[in-house]
Design a protein around this motif. Structure first.
Motif, short mmCIF file in Angstrom:
data_model
loop_
_atom_site.label_atom_id
_atom_site.label_comp_id
_atom_site.label_asym_id
_atom_site.label_seq_id
_atom_site.Cartn_x
_atom_site.Cartn_y
_atom_site.Cartn_z
N ALA A 1 80.49 42.58 34.97
CA ALA A 1 81.50 41.55 34.74
C ALA A 1 82.84 42.18 34.38
O ALA A 1 82.91 43.08 33.53
CB ALA A 1 81.04 40.63 33.61
N GLY A 2 83.89 41.75 35.06
CA GLY A 2 85.22 42.28 34.80
C GLY A 2 85.55 43.56 35.53
O GLY A 2 86.65 44.08 35.39
N LYS A 3 84.59 44.09 36.29
CA LYS A 3 84.79 45.33 37.03
C LYS A 3 84.68 45.08 38.53
O LYS A 3 84.26 44.02 38.97
CB LYS A 3 83.75 46.38 36.62
CG LYS A 3 83.69 46.67 35.13
CD LYS A 3 84.94 47.40 34.65
CE LYS A 3 84.80 47.77 33.19
NZ LYS A 3 86.00 48.50 32.67
N LYS A 4 85.05 46.09 39.31
CA LYS A 4 84.91 46.01 40.75
C LYS A 4 83.48 46.37 41.16
O LYS A 4 82.75 47.04 40.42
CB LYS A 4 85.90 46.94 41.44
CG LYS A 4 87.36 46.55 41.26
CD LYS A 4 88.28 47.50 42.02
CE LYS A 4 89.73 47.09 41.87
NZ LYS A 4 90.64 48.02 42.61
N ARG A 5 83.11 45.93 42.35
CA ARG A 5 81.81 46.33 42.89
C ARG A 5 81.79 47.84 43.09
O ARG A 5 82.80 48.44 43.50
CB ARG A 5 81.57 45.60 44.22
CG ARG A 5 80.26 45.94 44.90
CD ARG A 5 80.05 45.04 46.09
NE ARG A 5 78.91 45.50 46.89
CZ ARG A 5 78.42 44.82 47.94
NH1 ARG A 5 78.95 43.67 48.28
NH2 ARG A 5 77.39 45.31 48.60
N MET A 6 80.66 48.48 42.77
CA MET A 6 80.56 49.94 42.87
C MET A 6 79.13 50.34 43.22
O MET A 6 78.20 49.53 43.17
CB MET A 6 80.98 50.58 41.55
CG MET A 6 80.05 50.28 40.39
SD MET A 6 80.64 50.93 38.79
CE MET A 6 81.87 49.70 38.37
N ASP A 7 78.96 51.62 43.57
CA ASP A 7 77.61 52.12 43.78
C ASP A 7 77.01 52.52 42.44
O ASP A 7 77.71 52.66 41.43
CB ASP A 7 77.59 53.28 44.78
CG ASP A 7 78.46 54.45 44.36
OD1 ASP A 7 78.34 54.90 43.19
OD2 ASP A 7 79.27 54.92 45.18
N LEU B 1 78.51 53.79 38.51
CA LEU B 1 78.21 53.12 37.24
C LEU B 1 77.64 54.12 36.24
O LEU B 1 78.05 54.14 35.06
CB LEU B 1 77.22 51.98 37.46
CG LEU B 1 76.78 51.27 36.17
CD1 LEU B 1 77.89 50.37 35.66
CD2 LEU B 1 75.51 50.46 36.39
N MET B 2 76.71 54.96 36.68
CA MET B 2 76.09 55.93 35.78
C MET B 2 77.11 56.94 35.26
O MET B 2 77.05 57.37 34.11
CB MET B 2 74.94 56.63 36.48
CG MET B 2 73.74 55.71 36.74
SD MET B 2 72.26 56.59 37.34
CE MET B 2 72.80 57.13 38.95
N ASN B 3 78.07 57.30 36.10
CA ASN B 3 79.12 58.22 35.67
C ASN B 3 79.99 57.58 34.60
O ASN B 3 80.50 58.27 33.70
CB ASN B 3 79.97 58.66 36.86
CG ASN B 3 79.23 59.60 37.78
OD1 ASN B 3 78.27 60.25 37.38
ND2 ASN B 3 79.67 59.67 39.04
N GLY B 4 80.17 56.26 34.69
CA GLY B 4 81.01 55.57 33.72
C GLY B 4 80.26 55.10 32.49
O GLY B 4 80.86 54.78 31.47
N MET B 5 78.93 55.01 32.59
CA MET B 5 78.10 54.57 31.46
C MET B 5 76.99 55.61 31.27
O MET B 5 75.87 55.45 31.75
CB MET B 5 77.49 53.19 31.73
CG MET B 5 78.50 52.07 31.80
SD MET B 5 77.71 50.45 32.07
CE MET B 5 76.84 50.22 30.52
N ALA B 6 77.30 56.65 30.56
CA ALA B 6 76.36 57.75 30.39
C ALA B 6 75.09 57.32 29.65
O ALA B 6 74.03 57.95 29.79
CB ALA B 6 77.02 58.90 29.64
N ASP B 7 75.19 56.22 28.88
CA ASP B 7 74.04 55.74 28.11
C ASP B 7 73.34 54.57 28.76
O ASP B 7 72.64 53.81 28.11
CB ASP B 7 74.47 55.36 26.70
CG ASP B 7 75.47 54.18 26.70
OD1 ASP B 7 76.08 53.93 27.77
OD2 ASP B 7 75.62 53.53 25.65
#
Length: 322
Positions: A299-305, A309-315
């Protein structure tokens, strides 16, 4: 009967209907008017009106366009009658009152994106994919007083590949629908307005195709992986299957999933909704197997692979899907 003797009113709204309308126009049929939904407000404040796809195409061809708020409005009925149509063609529109569908001499036929009587309703393409069907199709039938129950004129099948999403099926049925529409008109011409038609076999009405709402687009991770996979591809790209993800100390966030890949990785030792990752892949546990998630949108972000997502959310593995 000659083609020139048909006076057709076309009714439809989205891109799906444009293909059939274009086929009529380019094949030389006399479309005397087009009926579509009113323009819709778009934008952040709803200050801009957007015309339906059918209206945009109709105006580009110089065709008269009617946009009634209510199909029983007396002024609309009078205006519709003034075009003196002897046939109406409906594609992806709305339920019509009898005063409208019974108006033309040769009746009103609908192009429906399913093999009736199966998948009657507003979202037959989505539900066919959601239910894991390997085949669907297009039906033309004469309208009557009930939803999608009239006498069948033509049917043609369409195969659904196991990995196809609803966009693939939509595009395929849109073109098939235009072709079947033209063949139905040829049937009508050959039969002097009254083609052969058959009543629907109620024993074949196995599934309904109700309108999609937010609640029936939510993923249940307690379900088998194949069921979840079919839901995702049956709602991709629109309106999108969704789930909530949460972790301790953070507000739950909505996550839409657009593409996924089935796996044979067992998940029976994990709670449904458990998120698992490795260096390149993201998985969510279903009741039996892990489902690999490939394309998504927070929510609030662009569609991504998933890797982005994992690179941006390490946890991310500390979250769970609910």
């Amino acid at each position: 009967m000659k083609k020139e003797e048909l006076r057709i009113v076309f009714m439809g709204t989205p891109d799906f209907a444009v293909a059939s309308l274009r086929a009529l126009v380019e094949s030389g049929y006399q479309v005397v008017a087009v009926v579509t939904q009113p323009d819709k407000p778009v934008g952040r404040h709803g200050s801009v009106l957007q015309a339906p796809a059918v209206k945009q195409y109709a105006l580009s061809q110089g065709l008269p366009v009617l946009q009634p708020e209510k199909m029983k409005d007396p002024d609309f009925i009078d205006q519709l009658r003034s075009y003196d149509a002897n046939l109406q063609v409906v594609v992806a529109f709305r339920m019509l009152p009898e005063v409208v569908w019974a108006m033309p001499k040769y009746g009103t036929f609908n192009v429906h994106a399913a093999l009736l009587p199966d998948y009657r309703g507003a979202a037959p393409i989505n539900w066919a994919v959601i239910n894991g069907e390997r085949r669907t199709g297009v039906t033309t039938f004469f309208l009557d007083q009930h939803i999608d129950t009239g006498r069948i004129i033509r049917q043609e099948p369409f195969d659904i590949p196991d990995d196809a999403d609803v966009e693939y099926v939509y595009d395929g049925l849109m073109q098939l629908g235009a072709d079947v529409c033209l063949k139905t008109l040829e049937d009508i011409l050959k039969a002097d307005g009254y083609p052969a038609s058959l009543p629907q076999d109620e024993s074949l009405a196995r599934h309904a195709a109700p309108k999609l709402f937010k609640d029936n687009c939510r993923i249940s991770w307690d379900a088998p992986m194949r069921q979840v996979y079919n839901l995702i591809r049956g709602l991709s790209p629109q309106p999108g299957a969704w789930t909530m993800i949460q972790t301790a100390g953070a507000e739950p966030a909505m996550l839409k999933i657009y593409q996924a890949t089935p796996t044979d990785k067992a998940a029976t030792a994990l709670a449904p909704g458990t998120i698992v990752r490795d260096k390149k892949h993201l998985y969510i546990a279903c009741s039996d197997h892990l489902l690999q998630v490939d394309s998504l949108q927070l929510a609030g972000k662009k569609r991504m692979d998933a890797l982005s997502l994992m690179n941006g959310m390490a946890d991310i593995e500390n979250y769970s899907a609910i």
